[in-house]
Scaffold this active site. Structure first.
Site, PDB file in Angstrom:
ATOM      1  N   LYS A   1      26.571   2.483  35.039  1.00  0.00           N
ATOM      2  CA  LYS A   1      25.834   1.825  33.964  1.00  0.00           C
ATOM      3  C   LYS A   1      25.648   2.807  32.814  1.00  0.00           C
ATOM      4  CE  LYS A   1      23.177  -0.819  37.369  1.00  0.00           C
ATOM      5  NZ  LYS A   1      21.851  -1.018  37.973  1.00  0.00           N
TER       6      LYS A   1
ATOM      7  N   MET B   1      16.844  11.162  31.273  1.00  0.00           N
ATOM      8  CA  MET B   1      17.458  10.151  30.399  1.00  0.00           C
ATOM      9  C   MET B   1      16.632   9.968  29.133  1.00  0.00           C
ATOM     10  SD  MET B   1      18.250   7.455  33.507  1.00  0.00           S
ATOM     11  CE  MET B   1      16.554   7.652  34.113  1.00  0.00           C
TER      12      MET B   1
ATOM     13  N   ASP C   1      28.286   5.860  40.845  1.00  0.00           N
ATOM     14  CA  ASP C   1      27.695   5.733  39.523  1.00  0.00           C
ATOM     15  C   ASP C   1      28.415   6.607  38.510  1.00  0.00           C
ATOM     16  OD1 ASP C   1      25.780   3.907  40.279  1.00  0.00           O
ATOM     17  OD2 ASP C   1      24.197   5.393  40.586  1.00  0.00           O
TER      18      ASP C   1
END
Length: 336
Positions: A174, A289, A152
């Site tokens: 992503k 996040m 990731d």
């Protein structure tokens, strides 16, 4: 059928062929104005990413030209992100197929008494918030023996430096507005190579089972008969709190801790519907996040009773050399 056979081919019938394909073919032109040397992580079109995954592009790209041309700043990114993504997948497809075939042949060769070897294993490995010294010994051992590692964006460059010399790396990161691989495509890649007998490592920042979608990958693979092992990592809340000297629980101050995500499942801008229950002055609240929703979160928490003078900290790239920390009271978040 597994993903490497589902992806579009480079034949004339493909939607990526002809003029559309040629428009996006030269990856250096799409990234030559981007520089992420200051980031401890792998950014989506960074030079470091394509150098690390160069085995996927060796028939299409000259990396020396690629590196030297990166100094140019006159080539903007095409606006069609999905075309960029599909083109990148198409460029990778030939080498993915070759690797899959090599692994299948290896599996058949090492079968005992004429019997084929069973499927490989998938390891979901947590790499912590970024500092490689926070990895578990088990994680390091698995990383170094892997055949293929799907990693990731928030797996730090320092962690990736520990990968064995014969392993293959594949970026599946992503970011907001750009997923190099969909979650379904990641599932199929894991399945394809595990079925071929490979030792596949899925590298995730933090802990695989804390906002890491590790549970989804584990469920999918187990339903297909693939053995999955999870190696926990230090989740960002623990790693960063320790780095800053902030206890997540403290007698007389915080008797519990709660983790929230700042992203909604469908990408909405205000997913924090639980703020009413989260506004507890006796609990430490950790938001993952949460940069985009930070003002909204602060407003909602105070609206539901969290004191205006509640100590708060915003942390970026925690535990890495590029860590940034902002200590604030919650009311001041609304002014930024």
């Amino acid at each position: 059928m597994a993903l490497v056979y589902k992806l579009p081919s480079l034949s004339s019938s493909s939607s990526l062929s002809g003029q559309n394909f040629k428009h996006f073919f030269l990856i250096p032109k799409t990234i030559c104005s981007l520089h992420f040397k200051s980031s401890p992580f792998t950014e989506k079109h960074s030079i470091e990413r394509y150098q690390r995954d160069h085995w996927l592009y060796k028939d299409q790209l000259d990396l020396y030209h690629y590196q030297s041309s990166s100094s140019s700043s006159s080539c903007p990114l095409p606006s069609d992100k999905e075309s960029i993504r599909q083109n990148d997948i198409a460029l990778q497809l030939p080498e993915l197929r070759k690797l899959l075939q090599v692994l299948k042949e290896k599996r058949e060769t090492f079968g005992k008494d004429g019997e084929k070897c069973g499927p490989g294993h998938v390891y979901l490995v947590g790499t912590g918030p970024g500092d490689p010294e926070l990895l578990t010994l088990k994680a390091v051992r698995v990383i170094q023996k892997a055949d293929l590692l799907l990693y990731d964006r928030l797996v730090s460059n320092d962690v990736l430096d520990l990968v064995g010399p014969d392993a293959r790396l594949l970026y599946v990161g992503k970011t907001a507005g750009y997923h190099s691989r969909t979650q379904e495509e990641i599932h199929e890649l894991l399945l394809s190579f595990a079925e071929a007998g490979a030792t596949v490592v899925r590298l995730k920042g933090g802990d695989p089972l804390v906002f890491g979608r590790g549970g989804e990958e584990m469920d999918f693979l187990q339903q297909q008969g693939i053995q999955v092992k999870v190696i926990p990592g230090i989740t960002a809340a623990s790693g960063i709190a320790a780095e800053l000297g902030i206890p997540l629980t403290h007698r007389g101050v915080a008797n519990s801790v709660r983790f929230l995500t700042g992203h909604s499942r469908k990408g909405g801008t205000d997913p924090l519907f639980v703020a009413e229950n989260a506004a507890d002055p006796d609990s430490t609240l950790v938001v993952y996040m949460g940069l985009a929703t930070l003002p909204s979160l602060a407003s909602k928490l105070m609206h539901h009773g969290l004191p205006l003078n509640t100590p708060a900290a915003a942390v970026e790239r925690g535990t890495t050399p590029k860590q940034r920390v902002l200590h604030l009271q919650s009311s001041r978040f609304l002014q930024n």
